[in-house]
Motif scaffolding. Sequence first.
Motif, PDB file in Angstrom:
ATOM      1  N   ARG A  60       0.859  -1.185   0.000  1.00 50.86           N
ATOM      2  CA  ARG A  60       0.000   0.000   0.000  1.00 50.86           C
ATOM      3  C   ARG A  60       0.896   1.236   0.000  1.00 50.86           C
ATOM      4  N   VAL A  61       0.572   2.184  -0.863  1.00 55.34           N
ATOM      5  CA  VAL A  61       1.314   3.440  -0.973  1.00 55.34           C
ATOM      6  C   VAL A  61       0.406   4.566  -0.488  1.00 55.34           C
ATOM      7  N   TYR A  62       0.919   5.380   0.438  1.00 54.25           N
ATOM      8  CA  TYR A  62       0.149   6.472   1.021  1.00 54.25           C
ATOM      9  C   TYR A  62       0.566   7.796   0.409  1.00 54.25           C
ATOM     10  N   SER A  63      -0.415   8.678   0.241  1.00 54.08           N
ATOM     11  CA  SER A  63      -0.185  10.025  -0.286  1.00 54.08           C
ATOM     12  C   SER A  63      -0.983  11.017   0.547  1.00 54.08           C
ATOM     13  N   ILE A  64      -0.469  12.227   0.622  1.00 54.62           N
ATOM     14  CA  ILE A  64      -1.209  13.298   1.289  1.00 54.62           C
ATOM     15  C   ILE A  64      -2.233  13.854   0.300  1.00 54.62           C
ATOM     16  N   THR A  65      -3.400  14.193   0.784  1.00 55.52           N
ATOM     17  CA  THR A  65      -4.436  14.800  -0.051  1.00 55.52           C
ATOM     18  C   THR A  65      -4.345  16.321   0.083  1.00 55.52           C
ATOM     19  N   GLN A  66      -5.134  17.020  -0.722  1.00 56.97           N
ATOM     20  CA  GLN A  66      -5.175  18.482  -0.600  1.00 56.97           C
ATOM     21  C   GLN A  66      -5.669  18.864   0.799  1.00 56.97           C
ATOM     22  N   GLU A  67      -6.650  18.132   1.292  1.00 59.58           N
ATOM     23  CA  GLU A  67      -7.152  18.377   2.655  1.00 59.58           C
ATOM     24  C   GLU A  67      -6.034  18.150   3.684  1.00 59.58           C
ATOM     25  N   GLY A  68      -5.189  17.167   3.434  1.00 62.58           N
ATOM     26  CA  GLY A  68      -4.049  16.902   4.311  1.00 62.58           C
ATOM     27  C   GLY A  68      -3.036  18.036   4.295  1.00 62.58           C
ATOM     28  N   ARG A  69      -2.833  18.651   3.136  1.00 64.54           N
ATOM     29  CA  ARG A  69      -1.913  19.795   3.043  1.00 64.54           C
ATOM     30  C   ARG A  69      -2.440  20.983   3.846  1.00 64.54           C
ATOM     31  N   VAL A  70      -3.764  21.188   3.774  1.00 66.74           N
ATOM     32  CA  VAL A  70      -4.384  22.250   4.570  1.00 66.74           C
ATOM     33  C   VAL A  70      -4.214  21.927   6.056  1.00 66.74           C
ATOM     34  N   CYS A  71      -4.427  20.673   6.412  1.00 69.13           N
ATOM     35  CA  CYS A  71      -4.267  20.230   7.801  1.00 69.13           C
ATOM     36  C   CYS A  71      -2.832  20.481   8.283  1.00 69.13           C
ATOM     37  N   LEU A  72      -1.852  20.207   7.427  1.00 73.12           N
ATOM     38  CA  LEU A  72      -0.447  20.413   7.791  1.00 73.12           C
ATOM     39  C   LEU A  72      -0.170  21.885   8.100  1.00 73.12           C
ATOM     40  N   VAL A  73      -0.760  22.777   7.328  1.00 77.20           N
ATOM     41  CA  VAL A  73      -0.605  24.221   7.584  1.00 77.20           C
ATOM     42  C   VAL A  73      -1.217  24.579   8.937  1.00 77.20           C
ATOM     43  N   PHE A  74      -2.392  24.022   9.227  1.00 74.63           N
ATOM     44  CA  PHE A  74      -3.016  24.265  10.530  1.00 74.63           C
ATOM     45  C   PHE A  74      -2.159  23.703  11.659  1.00 74.63           C
ATOM     46  N   TRP A  75      -1.527  22.536  11.421  1.00 78.52           N
ATOM     47  CA  TRP A  75      -0.644  21.961  12.432  1.00 78.52           C
ATOM     48  C   TRP A  75       0.493  22.922  12.775  1.00 78.52           C
ATOM     49  N   LYS A  76       1.041  23.594  11.780  1.00 83.25           N
ATOM     50  CA  LYS A  76       2.138  24.532  12.061  1.00 83.25           C
ATOM     51  C   LYS A  76       1.682  25.603  13.050  1.00 83.25           C
ATOM     52  N   THR A  77       0.520  26.181  12.789  1.00 89.38           N
ATOM     53  CA  THR A  77      -0.033  27.201  13.687  1.00 89.38           C
ATOM     54  C   THR A  77      -0.261  26.620  15.081  1.00 89.38           C
ATOM     55  N   THR A  78      -0.834  25.434  15.132  1.00 88.61           N
ATOM     56  CA  THR A  78      -1.127  24.779  16.413  1.00 88.61           C
ATOM     57  C   THR A  78       0.164  24.485  17.180  1.00 88.61           C
ATOM     58  N   LEU A  79       1.170  23.967  16.500  1.00 88.55           N
ATOM     59  CA  LEU A  79       2.435  23.630  17.170  1.00 88.55           C
ATOM     60  C   LEU A  79       3.141  24.873  17.698  1.00 88.55           C
ATOM     61  N   LEU A  80       3.109  25.955  16.937  1.00 86.28           N
ATOM     62  CA  LEU A  80       3.720  27.200  17.423  1.00 86.28           C
ATOM     63  C   LEU A  80       2.988  27.726  18.654  1.00 86.28           C
ATOM     64  N   ASP A  81       1.665  27.577  18.659  1.00 80.66           N
ATOM     65  CA  ASP A  81       0.872  27.978  19.822  1.00 80.66           C
ATOM     66  C   ASP A  81       1.212  27.096  21.028  1.00 80.66           C
ATOM     67  N   TYR A  82       1.280  25.755  20.801  1.00 83.13           N
ATOM     68  CA  TYR A  82       1.679  24.833  21.879  1.00 83.13           C
ATOM     69  C   TYR A  82       3.052  25.215  22.429  1.00 83.13           C
ATOM     70  N   GLN A  83       3.975  25.513  21.524  1.00 84.66           N
ATOM     71  CA  GLN A  83       5.339  25.849  21.933  1.00 84.66           C
ATOM     72  C   GLN A  83       5.335  27.041  22.898  1.00 84.66           C
ATOM     73  N   ALA A  84       4.567  28.057  22.575  1.00 72.49           N
ATOM     74  CA  ALA A  84       4.499  29.238  23.440  1.00 72.49           C
ATOM     75  C   ALA A  84       3.873  28.892  24.794  1.00 72.49           C
ATOM     76  N   LYS A  85       2.788  28.134  24.772  1.00 74.19           N
ATOM     77  CA  LYS A  85       2.111  27.778  26.016  1.00 74.19           C
ATOM     78  C   LYS A  85       2.951  26.835  26.864  1.00 74.19           C
ATOM     79  N   ILE A  86       3.623  25.887  26.239  1.00 70.04           N
ATOM     80  CA  ILE A  86       4.497  24.964  26.979  1.00 70.04           C
ATOM     81  C   ILE A  86       5.652  25.728  27.605  1.00 70.04           C
TER      82      ILE A  86
END
Length: 121
Positions: free
Chosen positions: A80-106
Amino acid sequence: MQKCACQGSFLERFIQPSILLLLNRGPMHGFSILKSLYKSDLMDYSSLDPTGLYRMLKKMEESGILSSELEIENGVQGKRVYSITQEGRVCLVFWKTTLLDYQAKIGRLAEAIPDMVDDEI
């Protein structure tokens, strides 16, 4: 003391953005994803359970952020070969924002904890 998250074991929640980041570079087999995570210097993935990884890939596919297909070689079903979808790319961008927010709060939380608690444990 029994194994505790306070001792810095693998932070399971960060596996999703790590998988998305890998697949954003190109499609991969599940085992290749696992090997790449083990070699990664982003986080310590050495305790990552392969079964848990495959469950996470399935869950991510069901949510629409990944897609997969079975390779066919010489008429034989392959891996089985896995690929990121367009929705996954949008999710990855949201993850960046979320991780930076976590970093500040942590950082704020870590600074608030005194160096010694209860007169040196």
